[in-house]
Design a protein around this motif. Structure first.
Motif, PDB file in Angstrom:
ATOM      1  N   CYS A   1      23.620  35.589 -37.124  1.00  0.00           N
ATOM      2  CA  CYS A   1      23.517  34.649 -36.007  1.00  0.00           C
ATOM      3  C   CYS A   1      24.449  33.467 -36.273  1.00  0.00           C
ATOM      4  CB  CYS A   1      22.075  34.182 -35.880  1.00  0.00           C
ATOM      5  SG  CYS A   1      21.802  32.933 -34.609  1.00  0.00           S
TER       6      CYS A   1
ATOM      7  N   ASN B   1      24.097  30.468 -35.525  1.00  0.00           N
ATOM      8  CA  ASN B   1      23.366  29.257 -35.907  1.00  0.00           C
ATOM      9  C   ASN B   1      23.192  29.272 -37.426  1.00  0.00           C
ATOM     10  OD1 ASN B   1      21.586  27.230 -36.416  1.00  0.00           O
ATOM     11  ND2 ASN B   1      19.929  28.044 -35.131  1.00  0.00           N
TER      12      ASN B   1
ATOM     13  N   CYS C   1      19.852  29.541 -38.999  1.00  0.00           N
ATOM     14  CA  CYS C   1      19.078  30.751 -38.685  1.00  0.00           C
ATOM     15  C   CYS C   1      19.504  31.827 -39.664  1.00  0.00           C
ATOM     16  CB  CYS C   1      19.387  31.183 -37.253  1.00  0.00           C
ATOM     17  SG  CYS C   1      18.650  32.750 -36.767  1.00  0.00           S
TER      18      CYS C   1
ATOM     19  N   CYS D   1      21.188  35.322 -32.347  1.00  0.00           N
ATOM     20  CA  CYS D   1      20.170  36.361 -32.437  1.00  0.00           C
ATOM     21  C   CYS D   1      19.446  36.476 -31.111  1.00  0.00           C
ATOM     22  CB  CYS D   1      19.202  36.056 -33.573  1.00  0.00           C
ATOM     23  SG  CYS D   1      18.318  34.496 -33.383  1.00  0.00           S
TER      24      CYS D   1
ATOM     25  N   CYS E   1      18.110  30.551 -30.459  1.00  0.00           N
ATOM     26  CA  CYS E   1      19.195  29.809 -31.094  1.00  0.00           C
ATOM     27  C   CYS E   1      20.239  29.310 -30.107  1.00  0.00           C
ATOM     28  CB  CYS E   1      19.867  30.678 -32.151  1.00  0.00           C
ATOM     29  SG  CYS E   1      18.856  30.864 -33.616  1.00  0.00           S
TER      30      CYS E   1
END
Ligand SMILES: [Zn+2]
Length: 172
Positions: free
Chosen positions: A126, A128, A131, A147, A152
Protein backbone atom coordinates in the motif's frame (compact mmCIF):
# COMPACT_ATOMS: atom_id res chain seq x y z
CA UNK A 1 -5.96 -31.59 -1.98
CA UNK A 2 -8.90 -29.34 -1.10
CA UNK A 3 -8.33 -25.96 -2.72
CA UNK A 4 -10.97 -24.27 -0.62
CA UNK A 5 -9.44 -20.81 -1.08
CA UNK A 6 -7.99 -19.67 -4.41
CA UNK A 7 -4.24 -19.37 -4.05
CA UNK A 8 -4.15 -15.70 -5.02
CA UNK A 9 -6.70 -14.86 -2.33
CA UNK A 10 -4.81 -16.97 0.18
CA UNK A 11 -1.56 -15.19 -0.67
CA UNK A 12 -3.07 -11.73 -0.26
CA UNK A 13 -4.82 -12.69 2.99
CA UNK A 14 -1.54 -14.08 4.31
CA UNK A 15 0.43 -10.96 3.36
CA UNK A 16 -2.28 -8.82 4.95
CA UNK A 17 -2.40 -10.70 8.25
CA UNK A 18 -0.05 -8.15 9.88
CA UNK A 19 -2.13 -4.96 9.72
CA UNK A 20 -1.62 -1.76 11.67
CA UNK A 21 -4.60 -1.34 13.99
CA UNK A 22 -5.03 2.08 15.57
CA UNK A 23 -1.38 2.83 14.86
CA UNK A 24 -0.13 -0.41 16.44
CA UNK A 25 1.31 -3.30 14.37
CA UNK A 26 -0.89 -6.36 14.87
CA UNK A 27 -0.64 -10.00 13.85
CA UNK A 28 -3.86 -11.81 13.02
CA UNK A 29 -2.01 -15.13 13.24
CA UNK A 30 -0.43 -14.49 16.64
CA UNK A 31 -3.02 -16.62 18.44
CA UNK A 32 -2.07 -20.22 17.56
CA UNK A 33 -5.55 -21.69 17.90
CA UNK A 34 -7.07 -19.02 15.70
CA UNK A 35 -4.20 -19.25 13.24
CA UNK A 36 -4.51 -23.03 12.94
CA UNK A 37 -8.23 -22.72 12.27
CA UNK A 38 -7.49 -20.16 9.57
CA UNK A 39 -4.94 -22.47 7.96
CA UNK A 40 -7.40 -25.35 7.99
CA UNK A 41 -10.03 -23.13 6.35
CA UNK A 42 -7.50 -22.33 3.63
CA UNK A 43 -7.12 -26.04 2.89
CA UNK A 44 -4.17 -26.70 5.20
CA UNK A 45 -3.52 -29.25 7.90
CA UNK A 46 -3.76 -26.76 10.75
CA UNK A 47 -0.72 -28.20 12.52
CA UNK A 48 1.92 -26.30 14.49
CA UNK A 49 4.55 -27.18 11.89
CA UNK A 50 2.37 -25.85 9.09
CA UNK A 51 1.83 -22.64 11.04
CA UNK A 52 5.58 -22.24 11.49
CA UNK A 53 6.17 -22.77 7.77
CA UNK A 54 3.42 -20.34 6.79
CA UNK A 55 4.64 -17.63 9.19
CA UNK A 56 8.18 -17.99 7.80
CA UNK A 57 6.84 -17.79 4.26
CA UNK A 58 4.80 -14.74 5.19
CA UNK A 59 7.88 -12.88 6.46
CA UNK A 60 9.87 -13.81 3.37
CA UNK A 61 7.09 -12.92 0.94
CA UNK A 62 6.43 -9.58 2.64
CA UNK A 63 10.13 -8.72 2.40
CA UNK A 64 10.28 -9.74 -1.26
CA UNK A 65 7.17 -7.78 -2.23
CA UNK A 66 8.51 -4.75 -0.36
CA UNK A 67 11.77 -5.10 -2.30
CA UNK A 68 13.76 -5.67 0.90
CA UNK A 69 14.90 -9.19 -0.01
CA UNK A 70 15.63 -10.96 -3.30
CA UNK A 71 13.17 -13.65 -4.42
CA UNK A 72 15.87 -16.25 -3.73
CA UNK A 73 14.84 -16.15 -0.05
CA UNK A 74 11.68 -18.01 -1.12
CA UNK A 75 13.60 -21.01 -2.38
CA UNK A 76 13.52 -22.98 0.92
CA UNK A 77 9.72 -23.13 0.77
CA UNK A 78 9.89 -24.94 -2.57
CA UNK A 79 12.64 -27.36 -1.62
CA UNK A 80 11.80 -31.02 -2.36
CA UNK A 81 8.64 -29.98 -4.14
CA UNK A 82 7.51 -31.74 -7.29
CA UNK A 83 4.54 -31.52 -9.58
CA UNK A 84 3.00 -34.88 -10.43
CA UNK A 85 0.85 -35.19 -13.55
CA UNK A 86 -2.32 -37.25 -13.77
CA UNK A 87 -5.19 -37.55 -16.20
CA UNK A 88 -8.51 -36.40 -14.78
CA UNK A 89 -11.66 -36.00 -16.88
CA UNK A 90 -9.61 -36.29 -20.03
CA UNK A 91 -7.16 -33.53 -19.05
CA UNK A 92 -3.70 -33.54 -17.56
CA UNK A 93 -3.78 -32.15 -14.04
CA UNK A 94 -0.77 -31.33 -11.89
CA UNK A 95 -0.68 -32.04 -8.22
CA UNK A 96 1.88 -30.53 -5.88
CA UNK A 97 3.89 -33.29 -4.23
CA UNK A 98 5.21 -32.01 -0.92
CA UNK A 99 4.99 -32.81 2.78
CA UNK A 100 1.44 -31.87 3.90
CA UNK A 101 2.67 -29.38 6.51
CA UNK A 102 4.67 -27.51 3.88
CA UNK A 103 1.99 -27.38 1.22
CA UNK A 104 0.34 -24.09 2.19
CA UNK A 105 3.63 -22.19 2.40
CA UNK A 106 4.62 -23.55 -1.02
CA UNK A 107 1.21 -22.61 -2.43
CA UNK A 108 1.69 -19.03 -1.22
CA UNK A 109 5.09 -18.83 -2.90
CA UNK A 110 3.76 -20.37 -6.12
CA UNK A 111 0.85 -17.91 -6.08
CA UNK A 112 3.36 -15.08 -5.71
CA UNK A 113 5.26 -16.41 -8.72
CA UNK A 114 2.12 -16.85 -10.80
CA UNK A 115 1.16 -13.24 -10.09
CA UNK A 116 4.66 -11.97 -10.83
CA UNK A 117 4.58 -13.81 -14.14
CA UNK A 118 1.04 -12.97 -15.24
CA UNK A 119 0.79 -9.49 -13.71
CA UNK A 120 4.28 -8.12 -13.02
CA UNK A 121 4.36 -5.40 -10.39
CA UNK A 122 0.66 -5.69 -9.62
CA UNK A 123 1.20 -7.15 -6.16
CA UNK A 124 2.68 -4.36 -4.09
CA UNK A 125 2.64 -2.61 -0.73
CA UNK A 126 0.00 0.00 0.00
CA UNK A 127 1.29 3.48 -0.86
CA UNK A 128 0.44 4.68 2.64
CA UNK A 129 3.75 4.21 4.43
CA UNK A 130 1.95 3.92 7.77
CA UNK A 131 0.00 0.95 6.42
CA UNK A 132 1.50 -2.53 6.25
CA UNK A 133 -1.07 -4.02 3.90
CA UNK A 134 -0.60 -5.12 0.31
CA UNK A 135 -2.78 -4.90 -2.74
CA UNK A 136 -3.20 -6.69 -6.03
CA UNK A 137 -3.84 -3.97 -8.58
CA UNK A 138 -6.56 -5.15 -10.92
CA UNK A 139 -7.23 -1.76 -12.53
CA UNK A 140 -6.80 -1.55 -16.29
CA UNK A 141 -4.20 1.22 -16.09
CA UNK A 142 -2.27 -0.24 -13.15
CA UNK A 143 -2.96 2.88 -11.08
CA UNK A 144 -4.23 1.48 -7.76
CA UNK A 145 -2.10 2.76 -4.91
CA UNK A 146 -3.90 1.89 -1.70
CA UNK A 147 -5.02 -1.31 -0.02
CA UNK A 148 -8.45 0.27 -0.01
CA UNK A 149 -9.69 3.74 -0.78
CA UNK A 150 -11.74 3.72 2.41
CA UNK A 151 -8.88 2.70 4.69
CA UNK A 152 -5.93 4.56 3.20
CA UNK A 153 -6.84 6.54 0.08
CA UNK A 154 -9.25 8.90 1.76
CA UNK A 155 -7.14 9.16 4.89
CA UNK A 156 -4.06 10.19 2.90
CA UNK A 157 -6.01 12.69 0.85
CA UNK A 158 -7.34 14.24 4.04
CA UNK A 159 -3.86 14.37 5.54
CA UNK A 160 -2.38 16.02 2.44
CA UNK A 161 -5.16 18.57 2.49
CA UNK A 162 -4.44 19.24 6.16
CA UNK A 163 -0.69 19.53 5.52
CA UNK A 164 -1.16 21.96 2.66
CA UNK A 165 -2.82 24.31 5.11
CA UNK A 166 0.21 24.19 7.44
CA UNK A 167 3.92 25.06 7.08
CA UNK A 168 5.84 22.25 5.42
CA UNK A 169 7.90 20.31 7.99
CA UNK A 170 11.60 19.82 7.17
CA UNK A 171 12.42 16.85 5.00
CA UNK A 172 9.17 16.74 3.07
ZN1 LIG B 1 -3.27 0.80 3.15
Amino acid sequence: MPESVPDEDFLLALLNSTPVVDGVPADDLADPARARAWLASAGGTGTDEELRQVLDARSALQAVVRGEQPPAVLAPFLRDTACVPDITDGRVTWTLSIAPDRRLAARAVLAWDALAGASPGRLRPCANDECRLFLIDRTRNNTARWCSMAACGNRLKARRHYQRARPTPPGR
